[in-house]
Design a protein around this motif. Structure first.
Motif, PDB file in Angstrom:
ATOM      1  N   SER A   1      46.203  25.660  51.366  1.00 25.82           N
ATOM      2  CA  SER A   1      46.896  25.961  52.615  1.00 25.82           C
ATOM      3  C   SER A   1      47.676  24.737  53.039  1.00 25.82           C
TER       4      SER A   1
ATOM      5  N   THR B   1      48.927  24.690  56.239  1.00 25.48           N
ATOM      6  CA  THR B   1      48.937  24.742  57.696  1.00 25.48           C
ATOM      7  C   THR B   1      47.525  24.581  58.218  1.00 25.48           C
TER       8      THR B   1
ATOM      9  N   THR C   1      44.971  23.629  61.859  1.00 19.75           N
ATOM     10  CA  THR C   1      44.873  23.591  63.313  1.00 19.75           C
ATOM     11  C   THR C   1      44.103  22.345  63.723  1.00 19.75           C
TER      12      THR C   1
ATOM     13  N   ASP D   1      54.837  18.647  62.935  1.00 21.89           N
ATOM     14  CA  ASP D   1      54.450  19.507  64.051  1.00 21.89           C
ATOM     15  C   ASP D   1      55.130  20.872  63.926  1.00 21.89           C
ATOM     16  N   LYS D   2      54.923  21.736  64.936  1.00 15.37           N
ATOM     17  CA  LYS D   2      55.487  23.097  64.895  1.00 15.37           C
ATOM     18  C   LYS D   2      57.008  23.097  64.779  1.00 15.37           C
TER      19      LYS D   2
ATOM     20  N   GLY E   1      46.925  21.728  68.155  1.00 13.46           N
ATOM     21  CA  GLY E   1      47.809  22.814  67.723  1.00 13.46           C
ATOM     22  C   GLY E   1      47.965  22.873  66.218  1.00 13.46           C
ATOM     23  N   GLN E   2      48.946  23.647  65.789  1.00  8.53           N
ATOM     24  CA  GLN E   2      49.218  23.869  64.373  1.00  8.53           C
ATOM     25  C   GLN E   2      50.092  22.749  63.807  1.00  8.53           C
ATOM     26  N   TYR E   3      49.738  22.304  62.606  1.00  5.12           N
ATOM     27  CA  TYR E   3      50.498  21.283  61.907  1.00  5.12           C
ATOM     28  C   TYR E   3      50.670  21.695  60.452  1.00  5.12           C
ATOM     29  N   THR E   4      51.795  21.317  59.880  1.00  7.25           N
ATOM     30  CA  THR E   4      52.068  21.563  58.471  1.00  7.25           C
ATOM     31  C   THR E   4      51.755  20.291  57.702  1.00  7.25           C
TER      32      THR E   4
ATOM     33  N   ASP F   1      37.771  23.823  55.721  1.00  7.80           N
ATOM     34  CA  ASP F   1      37.461  24.697  56.846  1.00  7.80           C
ATOM     35  C   ASP F   1      36.017  25.171  56.727  1.00  7.80           C
TER      36      ASP F   1
ATOM     37  N   THR G   1      39.422  28.452  60.974  1.00  5.88           N
ATOM     38  CA  THR G   1      40.841  28.301  61.313  1.00  5.88           C
ATOM     39  C   THR G   1      41.792  28.893  60.277  1.00  5.88           C
ATOM     40  N   GLN G   2      41.368  29.053  59.039  1.00  3.35           N
ATOM     41  CA  GLN G   2      42.249  29.588  58.000  1.00  3.35           C
ATOM     42  C   GLN G   2      42.211  31.112  57.905  1.00  3.35           C
TER      43      GLN G   2
END
Length: 159
Positions: free
Chosen positions: A38, A40, A42, A68-69, A103-106, A126, A146-147
């Motif tokens: 993955s 991405t 959180t 970041d997003k 938050g979500q991060y790549t 995770d 989270t995944q």
């Protein structure tokens, strides 16, 4: 006809036993940490993200980039360029040392070899919250924190 019916009943019993065994085996994964492909993740407030990069042979440098997003680079660091899984941990901090927002991060990984760069596979850690037996495929599915849902076949490491 009676022989065929008896064989069907026997096969049905065997399949039911296999399903039960899968669920019992899967239950032992609840609460454990798994590593899944993955890019991405959180980030919880004040938290961190851990994972690994699959590094092929011949890499001279491996760089992990956290975005970041909005796609803005917030942190960049190197991991060992040795072949295999190179573990990493992002401490949840920006380049200037301040904490990143929850938050979500790549997470992306770039390998550099002989002056050429290439994307490398990223896996994130995770926790398994529960397990489910997929009705359509009869395969075990892990429900992670989270995944989301992850087929057991996609798991790369269990800790």
């Amino acid at each position: 006809v009676n022989g065929i019916e008896a064989m069907q009943a026997s096969l049905s019993s065997l399949v039911d036993g296999f399903k039960s065994e899968q669920m019992l085996s899967g239950a032992s994964l609840v609460g454990r940490e798994v590593l899944v492909p993955s890019g991405t993740g959180t980030l919880a407030a004040g938290g961190s993200l851990r994972g690994a990069v699959e590094v092929p042979s011949g890499q001279q440098q491996v760089v992990v980039a956290v975005k970041d997003k909005a796609g803005q680079l917030v942190r960049r660091f190197e991991v060992p360029a040795t072949q295999g899984m190179a573990d990493f941990a992002w401490d949840g901090k920006l380049e200037d040392g301040s904490p990143a927002a929850a938050g979500q991060y790549t997470i992306q990984a770039i390998g550099i070899s002989a002056g050429q760069s290439s994307s490398l596979e990223v896996m994130l850690a995770d926790k398994v919250g529960s397990v489910t037996l997929d009705a359509a495929t009869q395969s075990l599915v892990l429900n992670t924190n989270t995944q989301g849902t992850v087929p057991l076949a996609r798991v790369r490491r269990i800790s």
